[in-house]
Motif scaffolding. Sequence first.
Motif, short mmCIF file in Angstrom:
data_model
loop_
_atom_site.label_atom_id
_atom_site.label_comp_id
_atom_site.label_asym_id
_atom_site.label_seq_id
_atom_site.Cartn_x
_atom_site.Cartn_y
_atom_site.Cartn_z
N GLY A 38 2.29 -3.78 14.73
CA GLY A 38 3.47 -3.74 13.55
C GLY A 38 3.57 -2.26 13.01
N VAL A 39 4.46 -2.13 13.17
CA VAL A 39 4.83 -0.44 11.64
C VAL A 39 5.72 -1.73 11.05
N LEU A 40 5.35 -1.23 9.15
CA LEU A 40 6.62 -1.62 8.48
C LEU A 40 6.47 -0.27 7.60
N VAL A 41 8.03 -0.10 7.14
CA VAL A 41 9.31 0.84 6.65
C VAL A 41 9.81 -0.02 5.71
N ALA A 42 9.90 0.64 4.09
CA ALA A 42 11.18 0.10 3.77
C ALA A 42 12.30 0.72 3.68
N GLN A 43 13.62 0.01 3.27
CA GLN A 43 14.92 0.68 3.63
C GLN A 43 15.75 -0.08 2.15
N PRO A 44 16.30 0.84 1.15
CA PRO A 44 15.96 2.08 1.16
C PRO A 44 14.28 1.74 0.62
N SER A 45 13.49 2.53 -0.04
CA SER A 45 11.53 2.80 0.05
C SER A 45 11.56 2.60 -1.67
N PHE A 46 10.90 2.22 -1.88
CA PHE A 46 10.06 2.11 -3.20
C PHE A 46 10.95 2.70 -4.21
N TYR A 47 10.86 4.21 -4.14
CA TYR A 47 11.12 5.54 -4.55
C TYR A 47 12.68 5.29 -4.53
N GLY A 48 13.43 4.55 -3.95
CA GLY A 48 14.90 4.43 -3.28
C GLY A 48 15.29 5.28 -2.39
N LEU A 49 15.08 5.66 -1.80
CA LEU A 49 15.17 6.40 -0.33
C LEU A 49 15.40 6.16 0.71
N LEU A 50 16.88 6.78 1.56
CA LEU A 50 17.17 6.05 2.56
C LEU A 50 16.00 6.71 4.03
N GLU A 51 15.08 5.62 4.33
CA GLU A 51 13.93 6.71 5.73
C GLU A 51 14.69 6.51 6.64
N PRO A 52 13.87 7.09 7.67
CA PRO A 52 14.69 7.38 9.23
C PRO A 52 13.98 5.73 9.82
N MET A 53 14.80 5.46 9.64
CA MET A 53 14.43 3.23 10.36
C MET A 53 14.63 3.42 11.90
N ALA A 54 15.44 4.03 12.44
CA ALA A 54 15.60 4.32 13.77
C ALA A 54 14.36 4.79 14.80
N GLU A 55 14.10 6.22 13.54
CA GLU A 55 12.89 6.78 14.30
C GLU A 55 12.06 5.83 14.42
N ALA A 56 11.60 5.72 13.40
CA ALA A 56 9.90 4.88 12.76
C ALA A 56 9.80 3.59 13.98
N THR A 57 11.57 2.79 14.31
CA THR A 57 11.38 1.91 14.78
C THR A 57 10.95 2.81 16.12
N ALA A 58 11.98 3.44 16.87
CA ALA A 58 11.51 3.30 17.97
C ALA A 58 10.62 3.73 18.34
N MET A 59 9.25 4.67 17.75
CA MET A 59 7.77 5.04 17.34
C MET A 59 7.09 3.86 17.39
N ALA A 60 7.06 2.63 17.40
CA ALA A 60 6.37 1.79 16.89
C ALA A 60 6.89 0.96 18.27
N HIS A 61 8.13 1.09 18.68
CA HIS A 61 8.27 0.11 19.92
C HIS A 61 7.91 1.22 21.10
N ARG A 62 8.01 2.35 21.40
CA ARG A 62 6.75 3.30 22.32
C ARG A 62 5.48 2.53 22.44
N ALA A 63 5.24 2.60 21.15
CA ALA A 63 3.74 1.55 20.94
C ALA A 63 2.88 0.74 21.63
N GLY A 64 4.60 0.13 22.01
CA GLY A 64 4.17 -1.55 22.11
C GLY A 64 3.60 -2.16 20.63
N ALA A 65 4.25 -1.81 19.42
CA ALA A 65 4.07 -2.48 18.02
C ALA A 65 5.34 -3.32 17.51
N LEU A 66 5.61 -3.82 17.53
CA LEU A 66 7.42 -4.72 16.37
C LEU A 66 7.41 -3.45 15.86
#
Lengths: 464, 126, 502
Positions: free
Chosen positions: A211-239
């Motif tokens: 699994g790949v865990l990313v926060a939206q918004p992050s602890f620092y309040g920033l908007l994260e590249p959720m769609a990209e991180a999710t797609a990368m996780a899925h390509r590697a067979g991860a959730l």
Amino acid sequence: MPYGPHTPADRERMLATIGVSGIDELFADIPAPLRASPLRLDPPEPEQTLARRLEGLADRNRTDLASFLGAGAYRHWSPAAVDQILLRGEWYTAYTPYQPEVSQGTLQSIYEYESLIAELVGLDVVSASHYDGAAATAEGALMTCRATRRERILVSRGIHPHYRAVVETYFAGAGLRVDEIPLVAAGPAAGTTDLEALSAMLADGTGPVAGVLVAQPSFYGLLEPMAEATAMAHRAGALSVAVVEPVSLAVLAPPGAYGADIAAGEGQPLGIPLQYGGPYLGILACTDALVRQIPGRLVGMTTDLDGQRAFVMTLQAREQHIRREKAASNICTNQALLALAASVWLATLGPHGLRDVAALGAVRAAELEAALGAIGAPRLHPGAYLNEFAVRVPNARAVHRALLDRGILAGLVLADAVPDEPSVADALLVCATEVTTSEEIAALAGVLGALIGGGGRVPAGAAR
Amino acid sequence: MVPPELRYTKDHEWVRVEGDTATVGVTAYAAEQLGDVVFVELPDAGRSLEQHATFGVVESVKAVSDLFAPITGEVAEVNAALAGSPELVNSDPYGTGWMIRVRVADAGQVDELLDAAVYEQLISEG
Amino acid sequence: MTVAGSRLQPTLFERSRPGRGGGKIPHPPPDALDRIPAAQRREVPAGLPELNEPEVVRHYVNLSQLNYAIDTGFYPLGSCTMKWNPKLNEWAARLPGFTELHPMAPDAVAQGTLQLLWELEQILCEVSGMRAVTLQPAAGAHGELTGILMIRAYHEGRGDLGRTEVLVPDSAHGTNPATATMAGLRTVSLPAAPDGGVDLDAFRAALGPQTAAIMITNPSTLGMFESRIGELLDLVHGAGALAYMDGANLNAILGRFKPGEAGFDVMHINTHKTFSTPHGGGGPGAGPVGVGEKLLPFLPAPRVLREPDGSFRIEAVGERPSSIGRMRSFVGSTGVLVRAFAYLRTHGDSGLREVTDDAVLAANYLKARLAASGLYDIPFEGPCKHEFIASASSIKKRTGVRTLDIAKRLLDHGFHAPTIYFPLTVDEAMLIEPTETESIETLDAFADALITIAREAESDPDMVTSAPHTAPTKRLDEAGAARNPNLRWRAAATGSWTPCPD
């Protein structure tokens, strides 16, 4: 005993019915050498003096500050109706709805909670609640390992440090591996999850990633590249696990929209008081495909023998009381009353009210950013944010303390909260919500401007 | 009461051998003990099973039970109907409620399974 | 699927009407979100219901009236300790000084809450006989995980790496074995002796250099004090393992038995059982964990500390490297702990002992009344502690009426059912825990109801097996719910959603 019912005559009758001469006979089974020493406690305290004592303790806390502190727990307006509902004994003095025929109130309220959160996160299965955002995140991370039968997860360093610490604790126990994804050091994406590093870690050959865990918004309040991180996780067979703040989901893309498999987060912002850390509300949601991996209670709709619609706890064979050592989790007690609070709050505000809360927070935060920028405390990161951000403040710890003396709680000293993140060493994490006033913002800017512009008024190197 | 032509295990599973294929399910007694079956988790076809190792799980409303491979062999077929209709385990345990078909690797293992009379004795003792 | 004419309620979603409600929050300007990148914005608004305040309040008040609760009646759920929830505690937890305090607020502005937490730790140490207490765990099971992780850290800290097993009596709560698994350890189940206690021979056989810990609930889930506890603890420690006490039944031993004094190394306390913080329909609770000397270094971080000058502070990040780490965010479920503190101060030294004495008195009284009826099986004789087992095994054999049916019929008599079919080791079990706050009239009425139902099982079994008759619903189709799970309302059925005015 203050709440006890028995008269001396009652006690005599009960002892006689039992057939013993005194209460001590009922404790004869405790071996004499192991009997307790006397309790060294104060005597019983009458209600009126205890009430004054409790008021005295509450008054020792300072809650009259102009606060810009968020960092995972947020002040919001809670309509008076919410606590009025929670004060009904039929809600708060009921047990887990094990007898559904006399627990339809609790059961329907949980089903409605599951439905409301499902709407917010855009996923279909929502647990009846977990302890808090951190525990829900850890459970979500464990789900990815069970579902993929892999033993390693990647956790963004943009996730709240407490959540990362809890994930570490849970994973160390289970003998599973946690690797942290670094943050981008510089440039327009500074402070967000480093996607290049994520890509390299997914392919580094040291172990398949569950699994790949990313926060939206992050602890620092920033908007994260959720769609990209999710797609990368899925390509590697991860959730993909999205760690979310629920109020923001009124205006930000929900996890379901960018393909996340699991959403976890802290439900406190949904009308639950700050109350120094809890009880809070752990939100955990997943896709239908993962329904048998989600831990915790689930309530479903069914019918009774007369064909009336009714609600019941379901899929219980996943849980510890049936599956014991093979259960998905040991969770038993949850946060049902807090789930109720969140539901009443959401129902009272409605979709427009919730959007107003999120949007007004964004407006106040922009006002805060402008005010702080104008006095020489610029944002630390350039990327987009919703209502929380880090500002660069020289000598942040001492400045924070000097502001406190002036009745202003200037957010969080990041060096204390994340001492292992040198890039945020001289910075404060500040937030605004719909309850933040322009007067408070002006006060912060005024005092802070004087402190960092006035020279020599900050006691350098002062301890926390 | 139990079908005389089948073989059985102490774990309340039945085995029907036809040629080199063994069909496996749980007995009516097991289904009764479990109550309303709501979910059956089965392996994919092609998986190799070791005798006595767990190959799946059967869940009822209030109980859960592991399924143990009565014999060693490769899973040839899985009863796909149970995914949508787990209640077949209750309504027709020896028929449409079957769970998997296994290619028998060692016929000797089949001979060691309980016969109907012994199994009947086992469940009558509770 | 109709709810007309019934006490059952339509869902929030069915009550929703587009355009209704709102006005609670000031309206932001139309450009409020312009600085959020389009790709990050929500495209389809969340399909939340639209209601006005009166409708919301009526919805939840009407729903609440479908619930059974301590505030409405007797709730003899064994192992759950459904005692009175004092109203003072609710008032105290709502004091603004407590509720408005931010969990990351500097220690200097949190001295009142920190003092309360520190004093609560001291009280819990005294009650449990332990050296120190962490208030961090959010529930009993969370406390169990905390305790077992500390035990693991203790063994690993000594280089004793082969201890992979946890011994758990077969009558234990399911949380015990589930906890062992979460902590990466294997559960070895211990059978009970005929008297319900741990079988010492089986225990000796299972104990060895591979044993990390034993988890014991004392009194056991059968309501019996483990009278061989001294020998058990000696054997455990002699084998180099540690002893965990599941404090679920602490209500039976306040002031009578201190687990830490007796030699337990770690225990959790369910504040929502023993110290009367409300159950809230399933939670929240709190599961403080007490430890003896050996586990002190491993307590979760952060701890609440008192400085020499009398002020209080929270441990800094990384201050105590031997800690097992964090179990949750922030400090703990403070709002729950305020209630527990108020309860403990209200009772004080003598009051806590009376709680236990009266809880045990009530359980033995009820047990004696049922035993005298001759209708129910009472599998374990002799004095019980705060709860006891009754069984409908004989009734089932005679009439076909099961414990489940009796439980449902009790609802018609205005009582909540006891815990049923737990522990798993007793046929047709009912685990009955009356608690210390129920009057003799209530206890008698409950015993009379059980006796009436047992007779009814003989004379009119259909009346019992088709119960409940007066509850808001009849029995539910639980199999159908699990076979085709419907776990959320589908927004598509709610009709249109009103776009925001701007």
